[in-house]
Design a protein around this motif. Sequence first.
Motif, PDB file in Angstrom:
ATOM      1  N   MET A   1      27.994  16.993  33.109  1.00  0.00           N
ATOM      2  CA  MET A   1      28.443  16.492  34.414  1.00  0.00           C
ATOM      3  C   MET A   1      28.662  14.982  34.330  1.00  0.00           C
ATOM      4  SD  MET A   1      26.542  16.743  38.114  1.00  0.00           S
ATOM      5  CE  MET A   1      27.281  15.960  39.552  1.00  0.00           C
ATOM      6  N   THR A   2      29.806  14.512  34.772  1.00  0.00           N
ATOM      7  CA  THR A   2      30.144  13.098  34.737  1.00  0.00           C
ATOM      8  C   THR A   2      29.377  12.342  35.812  1.00  0.00           C
ATOM      9  OG1 THR A   2      32.359  13.517  33.884  1.00  0.00           O
ATOM     10  CG2 THR A   2      31.996  11.416  34.988  1.00  0.00           C
ATOM     11  N   MET A   3      28.782  11.221  35.408  1.00  0.00           N
ATOM     12  CA  MET A   3      28.071  10.361  36.348  1.00  0.00           C
ATOM     13  C   MET A   3      28.775   9.016  36.382  1.00  0.00           C
ATOM     14  SD  MET A   3      25.532  12.196  37.468  1.00  0.00           S
ATOM     15  CE  MET A   3      24.385  10.985  38.143  1.00  0.00           C
ATOM     16  N   ALA A   4      29.236   8.597  37.553  1.00  0.00           N
ATOM     17  CA  ALA A   4      29.955   7.330  37.682  1.00  0.00           C
ATOM     18  C   ALA A   4      29.533   6.636  38.964  1.00  0.00           C
ATOM     19  CB  ALA A   4      31.459   7.560  37.673  1.00  0.00           C
ATOM     20  N   SER A   5      29.516   5.295  38.912  1.00  0.00           N
ATOM     21  CA  SER A   5      29.192   4.537  40.114  1.00  0.00           C
ATOM     22  C   SER A   5      29.815   3.159  40.040  1.00  0.00           C
ATOM     23  CB  SER A   5      27.674   4.412  40.298  1.00  0.00           C
ATOM     24  OG  SER A   5      27.103   3.624  39.281  1.00  0.00           O
ATOM     25  N   VAL A   6      30.032   2.570  41.216  1.00  0.00           N
ATOM     26  CA  VAL A   6      30.553   1.213  41.340  1.00  0.00           C
ATOM     27  C   VAL A   6      29.749   0.515  42.431  1.00  0.00           C
ATOM     28  CG1 VAL A   6      32.558  -0.221  41.840  1.00  0.00           C
ATOM     29  CG2 VAL A   6      32.868   1.979  40.694  1.00  0.00           C
ATOM     30  N   VAL A 106      42.005  -6.120  43.213  1.00  0.00           N
ATOM     31  CA  VAL A 106      43.166  -5.275  43.507  1.00  0.00           C
ATOM     32  C   VAL A 106      42.713  -3.886  43.915  1.00  0.00           C
ATOM     33  CG1 VAL A 106      45.258  -4.218  42.554  1.00  0.00           C
ATOM     34  CG2 VAL A 106      44.657  -6.579  41.959  1.00  0.00           C
ATOM     35  N   GLY A 107      41.761  -3.328  43.166  1.00  0.00           N
ATOM     36  CA  GLY A 107      41.300  -1.996  43.512  1.00  0.00           C
ATOM     37  C   GLY A 107      40.248  -1.477  42.553  1.00  0.00           C
ATOM     38  N   VAL A 108      39.526  -0.454  43.014  1.00  0.00           N
ATOM     39  CA  VAL A 108      38.539   0.257  42.219  1.00  0.00           C
ATOM     40  C   VAL A 108      38.860   1.736  42.311  1.00  0.00           C
ATOM     41  CG1 VAL A 108      36.095   0.777  41.907  1.00  0.00           C
ATOM     42  CG2 VAL A 108      36.786  -1.487  42.729  1.00  0.00           C
ATOM     43  N   GLU A 109      38.824   2.418  41.180  1.00  0.00           N
ATOM     44  CA  GLU A 109      39.172   3.843  41.177  1.00  0.00           C
ATOM     45  C   GLU A 109      38.214   4.608  40.271  1.00  0.00           C
ATOM     46  OE1 GLU A 109      42.991   6.778  40.134  1.00  0.00           O
ATOM     47  OE2 GLU A 109      43.079   4.614  39.715  1.00  0.00           O
ATOM     48  N   GLN A 110      37.673   5.700  40.781  1.00  0.00           N
ATOM     49  CA  GLN A 110      36.844   6.582  39.975  1.00  0.00           C
ATOM     50  C   GLN A 110      37.681   7.789  39.566  1.00  0.00           C
ATOM     51  OE1 GLN A 110      32.800   7.357  41.181  1.00  0.00           O
ATOM     52  NE2 GLN A 110      32.765   5.586  42.551  1.00  0.00           N
ATOM     53  N   GLN A 111      37.894   7.933  38.279  1.00  0.00           N
ATOM     54  CA  GLN A 111      38.655   9.040  37.728  1.00  0.00           C
ATOM     55  C   GLN A 111      37.710  10.041  37.083  1.00  0.00           C
ATOM     56  OE1 GLN A 111      41.272   7.074  34.943  1.00  0.00           O
ATOM     57  NE2 GLN A 111      42.502   6.097  36.541  1.00  0.00           N
ATOM     58  N   GLU A 112      38.260  11.159  36.641  1.00  0.00           N
ATOM     59  CA  GLU A 112      37.422  12.178  36.018  1.00  0.00           C
ATOM     60  C   GLU A 112      36.824  11.686  34.712  1.00  0.00           C
ATOM     61  OE1 GLU A 112      37.771  16.773  34.328  1.00  0.00           O
ATOM     62  OE2 GLU A 112      39.378  15.922  35.551  1.00  0.00           O
ATOM     63  N   GLN A 113      37.589  10.863  33.959  1.00  0.00           N
ATOM     64  CA  GLN A 113      37.147  10.429  32.642  1.00  0.00           C
ATOM     65  C   GLN A 113      36.852   8.935  32.548  1.00  0.00           C
ATOM     66  OE1 GLN A 113      36.477  12.554  30.197  1.00  0.00           O
ATOM     67  NE2 GLN A 113      37.082  14.256  31.526  1.00  0.00           N
ATOM     68  N   VAL A 141      40.617  -3.120  33.909  1.00  0.00           N
ATOM     69  CA  VAL A 141      39.499  -2.702  33.059  1.00  0.00           C
ATOM     70  C   VAL A 141      39.243  -1.219  33.306  1.00  0.00           C
ATOM     71  CG1 VAL A 141      37.070  -3.045  32.514  1.00  0.00           C
ATOM     72  CG2 VAL A 141      38.495  -5.008  33.153  1.00  0.00           C
ATOM     73  N   ARG A 142      39.142  -0.472  32.215  1.00  0.00           N
ATOM     74  CA  ARG A 142      38.848   0.958  32.294  1.00  0.00           C
ATOM     75  C   ARG A 142      37.586   1.247  31.493  1.00  0.00           C
ATOM     76  NH1 ARG A 142      39.782   5.984  29.788  1.00  0.00           N
ATOM     77  NH2 ARG A 142      40.473   7.635  31.227  1.00  0.00           N
ATOM     78  N   LEU A 143      36.570   1.744  32.158  1.00  0.00           N
ATOM     79  CA  LEU A 143      35.299   2.070  31.519  1.00  0.00           C
ATOM     80  C   LEU A 143      35.174   3.584  31.425  1.00  0.00           C
ATOM     81  CD1 LEU A 143      32.487   1.129  30.456  1.00  0.00           C
ATOM     82  CD2 LEU A 143      31.653   1.409  32.817  1.00  0.00           C
ATOM     83  N   GLY A 144      35.279   4.094  30.193  1.00  0.00           N
ATOM     84  CA  GLY A 144      35.131   5.518  29.942  1.00  0.00           C
ATOM     85  C   GLY A 144      34.342   5.711  28.667  1.00  0.00           C
ATOM     86  N   GLU A 145      34.834   6.564  27.789  1.00  0.00           N
ATOM     87  CA  GLU A 145      34.180   6.721  26.487  1.00  0.00           C
ATOM     88  C   GLU A 145      34.333   5.460  25.639  1.00  0.00           C
ATOM     89  OE1 GLU A 145      32.190   9.240  25.732  1.00  0.00           O
ATOM     90  OE2 GLU A 145      32.607   9.859  27.789  1.00  0.00           O
ATOM     91  N   ARG A 146      35.322   4.648  25.980  1.00  0.00           N
ATOM     92  CA  ARG A 146      35.489   3.323  25.390  1.00  0.00           C
ATOM     93  C   ARG A 146      35.835   2.361  26.505  1.00  0.00           C
ATOM     94  NH1 ARG A 146      40.573   4.084  21.385  1.00  0.00           N
ATOM     95  NH2 ARG A 146      39.195   5.718  20.603  1.00  0.00           N
ATOM     96  N   LEU A 147      35.795   1.070  26.201  1.00  0.00           N
ATOM     97  CA  LEU A 147      36.173   0.039  27.161  1.00  0.00           C
ATOM     98  C   LEU A 147      37.581  -0.430  26.860  1.00  0.00           C
ATOM     99  CD1 LEU A 147      35.505  -2.035  29.403  1.00  0.00           C
ATOM    100  CD2 LEU A 147      34.559  -3.514  27.601  1.00  0.00           C
ATOM    101  N   SER A 148      38.456  -0.388  27.857  1.00  0.00           N
ATOM    102  CA  SER A 148      39.841  -0.843  27.708  1.00  0.00           C
ATOM    103  C   SER A 148      40.073  -2.032  28.640  1.00  0.00           C
ATOM    104  CB  SER A 148      40.826   0.276  28.050  1.00  0.00           C
ATOM    105  OG  SER A 148      40.645   1.379  27.184  1.00  0.00           O
ATOM    106  N   ILE A 149      40.602  -3.121  28.073  1.00  0.00           N
ATOM    107  CA  ILE A 149      40.865  -4.350  28.824  1.00  0.00           C
ATOM    108  C   ILE A 149      42.334  -4.708  28.660  1.00  0.00           C
ATOM    109  CG2 ILE A 149      40.195  -6.755  29.175  1.00  0.00           C
ATOM    110  CD1 ILE A 149      37.661  -6.139  27.514  1.00  0.00           C
TER     111      ILE A 149
END
Length: 306
Positions: A1-6, A106-113, A141-149
């Motif tokens: 189960m994916t756990m995400a928070s902001v 600009v925005g915050v978005e919680q995606q499935e991955q 910035v995308r925080l998932g299995e890796r960090l993308s900037i």
Amino acid sequence: MTMASVERIKLGSLDCWRLSFNNSKLLIAEQGAQILSYSHDDEPPIIWLSQQAEHEPGTSARGGVPLCWPWFGDLLRNPQTVQAMYRQPKQAPAHGLVRSIDWSLVGVEQQEQAVCISFSYNSLEQPLEHWPHAAELTLSVRLGERLSISLTCRNLGQQPLVFSQALHSYFAVSDIRQVTVEGLQGCDYIETLEDWQRRTQLEALHFSGETDRIYLKPPADIQIIDPIWQRTINLLSGGSQSAVVWNPWVAKAQRLSQFDSAAWQQMLCIEHANVLDDAVTLAPAAEHELYIDIWAEKLTTNQTLV
């Protein structure tokens, strides 16, 4: 189960955002859109932040990923076309103008991955002193299995826009004297500590003293091999033809602000950049993206034996 928070928080006097995705944690400040830390639960940090870092308005914190723009380092070491964009080059602050000013969320978005956050800075809406040009910067910035900037610059003006830049990334290491950087073999570099001589990296990079080099046309894929922590930090970049490798070592560490005198042992900067002949020229309405993906993994058997 994916756990995400902001979560929006205060760190010192700065407004910051804390993101989590499964076991990954990220902290980013609105000032300078500066990533401050990145780590996984129960593991050493991947992005290094100084224990003496100051979290105050007008001061870029030592560590994390400061954004250097519209020039990198000493403006007078930049091409004349970059210097000409600024009206007082002899009084220019190091590393540009956007590290210590607030960016707009600009925005915050919680995606499935992943969890994503983005900030922007528009020099039409917030003019930069002595830099009378129109540009919009966006940091995604995308925080998932890796960090993308991703840092994107769009020219909003009617004339060409010329700039240098860097994602000034500080990476955490167990002991810089034991670390190896793979991927730079065969690259030419500028040895800034010895009269800016041009040299060639013949083998994997090891560290035994102060290091400040600009690698020219490095590969997209670079690895930091850390045998004590038994991990590799992978760096996959695009939109740049330069990489700056920096560690202050013993003597210079004594002179740095927000920096413990022994902290040089636990950090290494590899800064994906557009500097020197790699400076960017944007036509009106054009845009440029500089990006990096970062992820850590356990050392393979072959890497451990190196």
